[in-house]
Motif scaffolding. Structure first.
Motif, PDB file in Angstrom:
ATOM      1  N   GLU A  56       0.686  -1.270  -0.214  1.00 16.48           N
ATOM      2  CA  GLU A  56      -0.089  -0.196   0.261  1.00 16.48           C
ATOM      3  C   GLU A  56       1.158   1.215   0.142  1.00 16.48           C
ATOM      4  N   LEU A  57       2.205   1.342   0.660  1.00 15.30           N
ATOM      5  CA  LEU A  57       2.437   2.090   0.796  1.00 15.30           C
ATOM      6  C   LEU A  57       3.628   2.494   0.179  1.00 15.30           C
ATOM      7  N   ALA A  58       3.904   1.310  -0.830  1.00 16.09           N
ATOM      8  CA  ALA A  58       4.691   1.526  -2.972  1.00 16.09           C
ATOM      9  C   ALA A  58       3.630   2.309  -3.663  1.00 16.09           C
ATOM     10  N   GLU A  82       7.109   0.738  12.974  1.00 19.48           N
ATOM     11  CA  GLU A  82       7.335  -1.053  13.472  1.00 19.48           C
ATOM     12  C   GLU A  82       6.398  -2.133  12.599  1.00 19.48           C
ATOM     13  N   ARG A  83       6.692  -2.711  11.967  1.00 20.71           N
ATOM     14  CA  ARG A  83       6.069  -3.929  11.639  1.00 20.71           C
ATOM     15  C   ARG A  83       5.328  -4.427  12.140  1.00 20.71           C
ATOM     16  N   HIS A  84       4.215  -4.665  11.767  1.00 20.60           N
ATOM     17  CA  HIS A  84       2.973  -5.590  13.419  1.00 20.60           C
ATOM     18  C   HIS A  84       2.172  -6.353  11.866  1.00 20.60           C
ATOM     19  N   PRO A  85       1.515  -7.720  12.767  1.00 24.38           N
ATOM     20  CA  PRO A  85       1.114  -8.817  12.014  1.00 24.38           C
ATOM     21  C   PRO A  85       0.194  -7.772  11.497  1.00 24.38           C
ATOM     22  N   HIS A  86      -0.220  -8.424  10.075  1.00 21.42           N
ATOM     23  CA  HIS A  86      -2.165  -7.419   9.811  1.00 21.42           C
ATOM     24  C   HIS A  86      -2.852  -8.469  10.226  1.00 21.42           C
ATOM     25  N   PRO A  87      -3.601  -7.144  10.871  1.00 18.22           N
ATOM     26  CA  PRO A  87      -5.197  -7.737  10.716  1.00 18.22           C
ATOM     27  C   PRO A  87      -5.933  -8.932  10.381  1.00 18.22           C
ATOM     28  N   ASP A  88      -5.628  -8.606   9.105  1.00 22.62           N
ATOM     29  CA  ASP A  88      -6.455  -9.669   7.984  1.00 22.62           C
ATOM     30  C   ASP A  88      -5.827 -10.428   7.229  1.00 22.62           C
ATOM     31  N   ASP A  89      -4.662 -10.583   7.199  1.00 27.98           N
ATOM     32  CA  ASP A  89      -3.655 -11.692   6.465  1.00 27.98           C
ATOM     33  C   ASP A  89      -2.704 -12.353   7.224  1.00 27.98           C
ATOM     34  N   ARG A  90      -3.012 -12.891   7.018  1.00 27.87           N
ATOM     35  CA  ARG A  90      -1.596 -13.283   8.603  1.00 27.87           C
ATOM     36  C   ARG A  90      -0.445 -13.178   7.340  1.00 27.87           C
ATOM     37  N   ARG A  91       0.029 -13.323   5.672  1.00 31.40           N
ATOM     38  CA  ARG A  91       1.308 -13.517   5.565  1.00 31.40           C
ATOM     39  C   ARG A  91       1.734 -12.092   5.320  1.00 31.40           C
ATOM     40  N   ALA A  92       0.938 -10.746   6.151  1.00 34.48           N
ATOM     41  CA  ALA A  92       1.105  -9.374   5.619  1.00 34.48           C
ATOM     42  C   ALA A  92       1.418  -9.141   6.981  1.00 34.48           C
ATOM     43  N   LYS A  93       2.678  -8.202   6.676  1.00 35.09           N
ATOM     44  CA  LYS A  93       3.337  -7.034   7.856  1.00 35.09           C
ATOM     45  C   LYS A  93       2.817  -5.482   7.441  1.00 35.09           C
ATOM     46  N   GLN A  94       1.837  -4.829   8.791  1.00 35.64           N
ATOM     47  CA  GLN A  94       2.251  -3.517   8.141  1.00 35.64           C
ATOM     48  C   GLN A  94       2.800  -2.310   9.675  1.00 35.64           C
ATOM     49  N   LEU A  95       2.815  -1.518   8.870  1.00 38.71           N
ATOM     50  CA  LEU A  95       4.084  -0.440   9.044  1.00 38.71           C
ATOM     51  C   LEU A  95       3.307   0.490  10.271  1.00 38.71           C
ATOM     52  N   ILE A  96       3.277   1.080  11.338  1.00 39.99           N
ATOM     53  CA  ILE A  96       3.130   1.535  11.932  1.00 39.99           C
ATOM     54  C   ILE A  96       3.899   1.982  12.670  1.00 39.99           C
ATOM     55  N   LEU A  97       3.420   3.642  12.819  1.00 42.67           N
ATOM     56  CA  LEU A  97       4.536   4.894  12.980  1.00 42.67           C
ATOM     57  C   LEU A  97       4.710   4.533  14.554  1.00 42.67           C
ATOM     58  N   THR A  98       6.029   4.893  15.020  1.00 41.99           N
ATOM     59  CA  THR A  98       5.937   4.573  16.707  1.00 41.99           C
ATOM     60  C   THR A  98       4.996   6.306  17.088  1.00 41.99           C
ATOM     61  N   PRO A  99       5.292   6.300  18.326  1.00 39.61           N
ATOM     62  CA  PRO A  99       5.395   7.567  19.065  1.00 39.61           C
ATOM     63  C   PRO A  99       6.667   8.901  18.450  1.00 39.61           C
ATOM     64  N   LYS A 100       7.541   7.895  18.664  1.00 40.58           N
ATOM     65  CA  LYS A 100       8.512   9.330  18.186  1.00 40.58           C
ATOM     66  C   LYS A 100       8.303   8.822  15.974  1.00 40.58           C
ATOM     67  N   GLY A 101       8.276   8.528  15.573  1.00 42.01           N
ATOM     68  CA  GLY A 101       7.641   8.570  14.284  1.00 42.01           C
ATOM     69  C   GLY A 101       6.400   8.965  13.943  1.00 42.01           C
ATOM     70  N   ALA A 102       5.327   9.441  14.683  1.00 40.56           N
ATOM     71  CA  ALA A 102       4.901  10.414  15.014  1.00 40.56           C
ATOM     72  C   ALA A 102       5.095  11.859  14.982  1.00 40.56           C
ATOM     73  N   GLU A 103       5.121  11.537  15.893  1.00 41.87           N
ATOM     74  CA  GLU A 103       5.401  13.420  15.673  1.00 41.87           C
ATOM     75  C   GLU A 103       7.006  13.873  15.500  1.00 41.87           C
ATOM     76  N   LEU A 104       8.101  12.738  14.237  1.00 45.79           N
ATOM     77  CA  LEU A 104       8.636  13.371  13.315  1.00 45.79           C
ATOM     78  C   LEU A 104       7.986  14.177  12.031  1.00 45.79           C
ATOM     79  N   ARG A 105       6.996  12.891  12.617  1.00 50.35           N
ATOM     80  CA  ARG A 105       6.206  12.876  10.694  1.00 50.35           C
ATOM     81  C   ARG A 105       5.488  14.315  10.887  1.00 50.35           C
ATOM     82  N   ASP A 106       4.789  15.018  12.523  1.00 48.96           N
ATOM     83  CA  ASP A 106       4.095  15.944  12.490  1.00 48.96           C
ATOM     84  C   ASP A 106       5.026  17.060  12.208  1.00 48.96           C
TER      85      ASP A 106
END
Length: 139
Positions: A56-58, A82-106
């Protein structure tokens, strides 16, 4: 068949779009550098508005997932996502911003809005430009 006038108008518009894209890219690079990021890392952070897969990011970045893997690895190593297991697809990982990443994004989004190449346009004009570009891209 296109007239000479239409051909010249098309060339002028294409040149303006290219010049604006170049200015936006230079602006992104300069702002990213102030945060110690590459332009690609900054773009990935800007696009990570919610948890998403590498694919999705790509798609949002208009590139191949294999190219995003390296960027995600770097951002993960820096503690921004961080990479977390996708809730609906066990083959995929989700990219999730850490609090540090969310702060940097802001901070990045804030920096990108300062002296943006689109800043001379009023919000209504930016809406019109977005509408026109969207119409031009839909075929």
């Amino acid at each position: 068949m296109a007239t000479e006038r239409e051909t010249q108008a098309d060339r002028r518009v294409c040149g303006l779009v290219k010049d604006l894209a170049s200015q936006i890219e230079a602006h992104l690079r300069a702002r990213a550098a102030t945060l110690g990021l590459t332009a690609t890392q900054a773009t990935a952070l800007r696009e990570l508005t919610h948890p998403m897969t590498l694919r999705e990011l790509a798609e949002r970045m208009s590139c191949e997932p294999s190219n995003i893997t390296f960027v995600a690895d770097r951002l993960e190593g820096q503690g921004y996502l961080e990479r977390h297991p996708h809730p609906d697809d066990r083959r995929a990982k989700q990219l999730i911003l850490t609090p540090k990443g969310a702060e940097l994004r802001d901070r990045l989004v804030e920096l990108l809005s300062e002296d943006s190449p689109l800043a001379p346009l009023a919000p209504e004009e930016q809406d019109v430009l977005q509408h026109l570009l969207t119409r031009a891209l839909i075929r």
